[in-house]
Write an enzyme that holds these catalytic residues in place. Structure first.
Site, PDB file in Angstrom:
ATOM      1  N   ASP A  10      47.277  49.415  54.513  1.00 29.52           N
ATOM      2  CA  ASP A  10      46.441  48.582  55.090  1.00 29.52           C
ATOM      3  C   ASP A  10      44.785  49.358  54.958  1.00 29.52           C
ATOM      4  O   ASP A  10      44.754  50.280  55.644  1.00 29.52           O
ATOM      5  CB  ASP A  10      46.635  48.419  56.558  1.00 29.52           C
ATOM      6  CG  ASP A  10      45.693  47.554  57.335  1.00 29.52           C
ATOM      7  OD1 ASP A  10      45.684  46.968  58.486  1.00 29.52           O
ATOM      8  OD2 ASP A  10      44.629  47.321  56.710  1.00 29.52           O
ATOM      9  N   ILE A  11      44.131  48.662  53.995  1.00 35.10           N
ATOM     10  CA  ILE A  11      42.911  49.249  53.634  1.00 35.10           C
ATOM     11  C   ILE A  11      41.944  49.694  54.948  1.00 35.10           C
ATOM     12  O   ILE A  11      41.187  50.546  54.940  1.00 35.10           O
ATOM     13  CB  ILE A  11      42.338  48.431  52.659  1.00 35.10           C
ATOM     14  CG1 ILE A  11      41.328  49.351  51.736  1.00 35.10           C
ATOM     15  CG2 ILE A  11      41.563  47.288  53.268  1.00 35.10           C
ATOM     16  CD1 ILE A  11      40.587  48.691  50.842  1.00 35.10           C
ATOM     17  N   ASN A  24      34.292  36.406  49.467  1.00 41.91           N
ATOM     18  CA  ASN A  24      33.833  35.171  48.615  1.00 41.91           C
ATOM     19  C   ASN A  24      32.213  35.270  48.894  1.00 41.91           C
ATOM     20  O   ASN A  24      31.649  35.862  49.530  1.00 41.91           O
ATOM     21  CB  ASN A  24      34.389  34.163  49.076  1.00 41.91           C
ATOM     22  CG  ASN A  24      34.173  33.805  50.762  1.00 41.91           C
ATOM     23  OD1 ASN A  24      32.796  33.596  50.925  1.00 41.91           O
ATOM     24  ND2 ASN A  24      35.083  33.835  51.590  1.00 41.91           N
ATOM     25  N   GLY A  32      43.360  37.230  53.443  1.00 38.62           N
ATOM     26  CA  GLY A  32      43.647  38.275  52.963  1.00 38.62           C
ATOM     27  C   GLY A  32      42.941  39.838  53.427  1.00 38.62           C
ATOM     28  O   GLY A  32      43.032  39.840  54.471  1.00 38.62           O
ATOM     29  N   VAL A  33      42.617  40.445  52.287  1.00 41.84           N
ATOM     30  CA  VAL A  33      42.195  41.725  52.785  1.00 41.84           C
ATOM     31  C   VAL A  33      40.642  41.457  53.347  1.00 41.84           C
ATOM     32  O   VAL A  33      40.408  42.196  54.443  1.00 41.84           O
ATOM     33  CB  VAL A  33      42.019  42.543  51.783  1.00 41.84           C
ATOM     34  CG1 VAL A  33      40.942  42.224  50.574  1.00 41.84           C
ATOM     35  CG2 VAL A  33      41.665  44.289  51.958  1.00 41.84           C
ATOM     36  N   ASP A  34      40.072  40.476  53.267  1.00 37.70           N
ATOM     37  CA  ASP A  34      38.634  40.188  53.619  1.00 37.70           C
ATOM     38  C   ASP A  34      38.983  39.703  54.969  1.00 37.70           C
ATOM     39  O   ASP A  34      38.052  40.240  55.856  1.00 37.70           O
ATOM     40  CB  ASP A  34      38.159  38.851  53.015  1.00 37.70           C
ATOM     41  CG  ASP A  34      36.707  38.726  53.048  1.00 37.70           C
ATOM     42  OD1 ASP A  34      36.110  37.770  52.918  1.00 37.70           O
ATOM     43  OD2 ASP A  34      36.017  39.855  53.115  1.00 37.70           O
ATOM     44  N   GLY A 121      45.094  38.280  44.870  1.00 40.49           N
ATOM     45  CA  GLY A 121      45.657  37.449  45.789  1.00 40.49           C
ATOM     46  C   GLY A 121      45.554  36.112  45.702  1.00 40.49           C
ATOM     47  O   GLY A 121      45.599  35.342  44.994  1.00 40.49           O
ATOM     48  N   VAL A 122      44.531  35.463  46.840  1.00 38.20           N
ATOM     49  CA  VAL A 122      44.035  33.951  46.617  1.00 38.20           C
ATOM     50  C   VAL A 122      43.591  33.734  45.232  1.00 38.20           C
ATOM     51  O   VAL A 122      43.617  32.624  44.712  1.00 38.20           O
ATOM     52  CB  VAL A 122      43.172  33.789  47.648  1.00 38.20           C
ATOM     53  CG1 VAL A 122      42.460  32.450  47.529  1.00 38.20           C
ATOM     54  CG2 VAL A 122      43.883  34.057  49.121  1.00 38.20           C
ATOM     55  N   TYR A 123      42.805  34.648  44.611  1.00 42.44           N
ATOM     56  CA  TYR A 123      42.148  34.319  43.367  1.00 42.44           C
ATOM     57  C   TYR A 123      43.051  34.437  42.262  1.00 42.44           C
ATOM     58  O   TYR A 123      42.945  34.012  41.176  1.00 42.44           O
ATOM     59  CB  TYR A 123      41.038  35.233  43.213  1.00 42.44           C
ATOM     60  CG  TYR A 123      39.727  34.895  43.980  1.00 42.44           C
ATOM     61  CD1 TYR A 123      39.804  33.672  45.006  1.00 42.44           C
ATOM     62  CD2 TYR A 123      38.565  35.361  44.148  1.00 42.44           C
ATOM     63  CE1 TYR A 123      38.688  33.399  45.624  1.00 42.44           C
ATOM     64  CE2 TYR A 123      37.576  34.989  44.761  1.00 42.44           C
ATOM     65  CZ  TYR A 123      37.742  34.344  45.541  1.00 42.44           C
ATOM     66  OH  TYR A 123      36.377  33.620  46.263  1.00 42.44           O
TER      67      TYR A 123
HETATM   68  N1  APR Z   1      44.972  45.965  52.983  1.00 42.73           N
HETATM   69  C1  APR Z   1      44.903  46.154  51.603  1.00 42.73           C
HETATM   70  N2  APR Z   1      45.215  45.187  50.678  1.00 42.73           N
HETATM   71  C2  APR Z   1      45.422  43.910  51.144  1.00 42.73           C
HETATM   72  C3  APR Z   1      45.280  43.700  52.609  1.00 42.73           C
HETATM   73  C4  APR Z   1      45.101  44.697  53.459  1.00 42.73           C
HETATM   74  N3  APR Z   1      44.969  44.642  54.795  1.00 42.73           N
HETATM   75  N4  APR Z   1      45.492  42.387  52.965  1.00 42.73           N
HETATM   76  C5  APR Z   1      45.597  41.796  51.906  1.00 42.73           C
HETATM   77  N5  APR Z   1      45.646  42.752  50.545  1.00 42.73           N
HETATM   78  C6  APR Z   1      45.775  42.573  49.169  1.00 42.73           C
HETATM   79  C7  APR Z   1      46.487  41.204  48.718  1.00 42.73           C
HETATM   80  O1  APR Z   1      48.091  41.505  48.941  1.00 42.73           O
HETATM   81  C8  APR Z   1      46.080  41.607  47.160  1.00 42.73           C
HETATM   82  O2  APR Z   1      46.805  42.395  46.561  1.00 42.73           O
HETATM   83  O3  APR Z   1      44.338  42.508  48.564  1.00 42.73           O
HETATM   84  C9  APR Z   1      44.565  41.676  47.378  1.00 42.73           C
HETATM   85  C10 APR Z   1      43.293  40.798  47.212  1.00 42.73           C
HETATM   86  O4  APR Z   1      43.934  39.688  47.607  1.00 42.73           O
HETATM   87  P1  APR Z   1      43.064  38.741  48.625  1.00 42.73           P
HETATM   88  O5  APR Z   1      42.632  39.276  49.858  1.00 42.73           O
HETATM   89  O6  APR Z   1      43.668  37.342  48.593  1.00 42.73           O
HETATM   90  O7  APR Z   1      41.612  38.720  47.574  1.00 42.73           O
HETATM   91  P2  APR Z   1      41.308  37.813  46.391  1.00 42.73           P
HETATM   92  O8  APR Z   1      42.462  37.554  45.579  1.00 42.73           O
HETATM   93  O9  APR Z   1      40.255  38.695  45.518  1.00 42.73           O
HETATM   94  O10 APR Z   1      40.554  36.376  47.139  1.00 42.73           O
HETATM   95  C11 APR Z   1      39.419  36.432  47.504  1.00 42.73           C
HETATM   96  O11 APR Z   1      40.309  35.267  49.663  1.00 42.73           O
HETATM   97  O12 APR Z   1      40.455  35.976  51.618  1.00 42.73           O
HETATM   98  C12 APR Z   1      39.639  35.335  50.669  1.00 42.73           C
HETATM   99  O13 APR Z   1      37.292  35.381  51.465  1.00 42.73           O
HETATM  100  C13 APR Z   1      38.530  35.718  50.562  1.00 42.73           C
HETATM  101  O14 APR Z   1      37.635  33.803  49.382  1.00 42.73           O
HETATM  102  C14 APR Z   1      38.132  35.131  49.322  1.00 42.73           C
HETATM  103  C15 APR Z   1      39.257  35.265  48.331  1.00 42.73           C
END
Ligand code: APR
Length: 169
Positions: A10-11, A24, A32-34, A121-123
């Site tokens: 977990d970052i 975003n 997600g991580v955000d 992840g989401v993207y």
């Molecule tokens: N620590 C580390 N990595 C994490 C954590 C965490 N706590 N939670 C999720 N991740 C990983 C996911 O498993 C993925 O490998 O972070 C990576 C990026 O995934 P997302 O968080 O979905 O980010 P992204 O694909 O860039 O999408 C961004 O999602 O959360 C929204 O506000 C954000 O709109 C933006 C979009």
């Protein structure tokens, strides 16, 4: 050139000068991580983000880390590309995220930075290609950052990151 480390976790638990979040353009937080970073940093993070938003895809901006545990002092928000099949310049935008993160880190004097797998992840960016872009861009970007810790959230992503590390340029 920064030393690149690969870990799983977990970052928000990383002890570094700056934690990177995959944001975003609104910088208001999300899932997600955000979501994890905003939950750990507290509501002031979204207010600080809103004050400097929007952040364009491929760019990065820094704010304080607020309630994140020390020594984290900064959050670097970067906006990845939404995967659209690979023909819309997504790879260049993702490389720009890693380059801008290092440039912003230099601007705030961060020497250790934890970075998630941006856009995978989401993207929807394919994690294997994203890992190669992450490693290649960090390796090719001049920076005063001493350690870039690539933080995977799952074993598959860690595997791609480790494989990218062992691939010569
Ligand atoms: N620590 C580390 N990595 C994490 C954590 C965490 N706590 N939670 C999720 N991740 C990983 C996911 O498993 C993925 O490998 O972070 C990576 C990026 O995934 P997302 O968080 O979905 O980010 P992204 O694909 O860039 O999408 C961004 O999602 O959360 C929204 O506000 C954000 O709109 C933006 C979009």
């Amino acid at each position: 050139m920064a030393v690149i480390e690969v870990v799983v976790g977990d970052i928000t638990r990383e002890n570094v000068d700056a934690v990177v979040t995959a944001a975003n353009e609104s910088l208001l937080g999300g899932g997600g991580v955000d979501g994890a970073v905003h939950r750990a940093a507290g509501p002031r993070l979204a207010r600080a983000g809103a004050a400097i938003a929007p952040c364009a895809a491929g760019d990065a901006v820094a704010t304080p880390a607020f309630d994140l545990d020390p020594p984290v002092r900064h959050v670097i928000h970067t906006v990845g590309p939404v995967w659209a099949g690979g023909g819309q310049g997504e790879a260049d935008v993702l490389a720009s995220c890693y380059r801008r993160v290092l440039q912003v880190a230099d601007g705030i004097g961060a020497r250790t930075v934890a970075v998630p797998a941006i856009a995978t992840g989401v993207y929807g960016f394919p994690p294997e290609q994203a890992a190669r872009i992450a490693v290649a861009t960090v390796r090719s970007t001049p920076t005063a950052v001493e350690v870039v810790r690539l933080v995977a959230f799952d074993e598959e992503t860690r595997g791609w990151l480790r494989a990218a590390l062992t691939t010569s340029d």
